[in-house]
Design a protein around this motif. Structure first.
Motif, PDB file in Angstrom:
ATOM      1  N   LYS A  39      -1.906   2.148   5.780  1.00 39.77           N
ATOM      2  CA  LYS A  39      -0.727   2.992   5.558  1.00 39.77           C
ATOM      3  C   LYS A  39      -1.117   4.428   5.217  1.00 39.77           C
ATOM      4  N   ASP A  40      -2.192   4.589   4.469  1.00 36.43           N
ATOM      5  CA  ASP A  40      -2.627   5.912   4.023  1.00 36.43           C
ATOM      6  C   ASP A  40      -4.143   5.995   4.191  1.00 36.43           C
ATOM      7  N   PRO A  41      -4.607   6.388   5.387  1.00 39.51           N
ATOM      8  CA  PRO A  41      -6.050   6.395   5.656  1.00 39.51           C
ATOM      9  C   PRO A  41      -6.858   7.297   4.716  1.00 39.51           C
ATOM     10  N   ASP A  42      -6.244   8.371   4.219  1.00 36.27           N
ATOM     11  CA  ASP A  42      -6.990   9.285   3.353  1.00 36.27           C
ATOM     12  C   ASP A  42      -7.040   8.807   1.905  1.00 36.27           C
ATOM     13  N   GLY A  43      -5.915   8.334   1.388  1.00 37.87           N
ATOM     14  CA  GLY A  43      -5.835   7.980  -0.028  1.00 37.87           C
ATOM     15  C   GLY A  43      -5.988   6.506  -0.304  1.00 37.87           C
ATOM     16  N   GLY A  44      -5.332   5.691   0.508  1.00 35.35           N
ATOM     17  CA  GLY A  44      -5.377   4.247   0.302  1.00 35.35           C
ATOM     18  C   GLY A  44      -4.900   3.859  -1.089  1.00 35.35           C
TER      19      GLY A  44
END
Length: 109
Positions: A39-44
């Protein structure tokens, strides 16, 4: 999940755990982490943890403010009670003084 961690690595990790409950927890954790990364590749998960930490800090500050307000209210109440007690004590003292005879002065007979 297999794209992020690699299925062989996941299986290897799960096999190292002896306790079945720990295997279940590890598997669910890996699934959640991989879903969050998708869902959020940068933050996870890290970004969600940061958001939750910020919410906790805001709520702690709010709670500190509430505790301060409660302490203030208690102090004001204690002060009011003390003032009321002093007024009652002063009133009793004056009434007692009016009833006592004056010593050293002649009273009319």
């Amino acid at each position: 999940m297999h794209k992020l961690f690699g299925m062989a690595n996941v299986i290897k990790l799960i096999r190292t755990l002896k306790d079945p409950s720990k295997k279940d927890i590890a598997m669910r954790t890996i699934v959640v982490e991989s879903d969050m990364r998708a869902k959020d590749p940068d933050g996870g998960c890290y970004r969600i943890i940061q958001e939750l930490q910020h919410q906790i800090e805001c709520k702690e500050a709010e709670l500190d403010k509430i505790y301060y307000t409660i302490a203030n209210c208690r102090a004001q109440t204690a002060h009011r009670l003390q003032m009321q007690t002093q007024k009652i004590d002063d009133g009793d003292h004056c009434q007692m003084m009016n009833k006592l005879p004056l010593i050293g002065f002649e009273t009319e007979k």
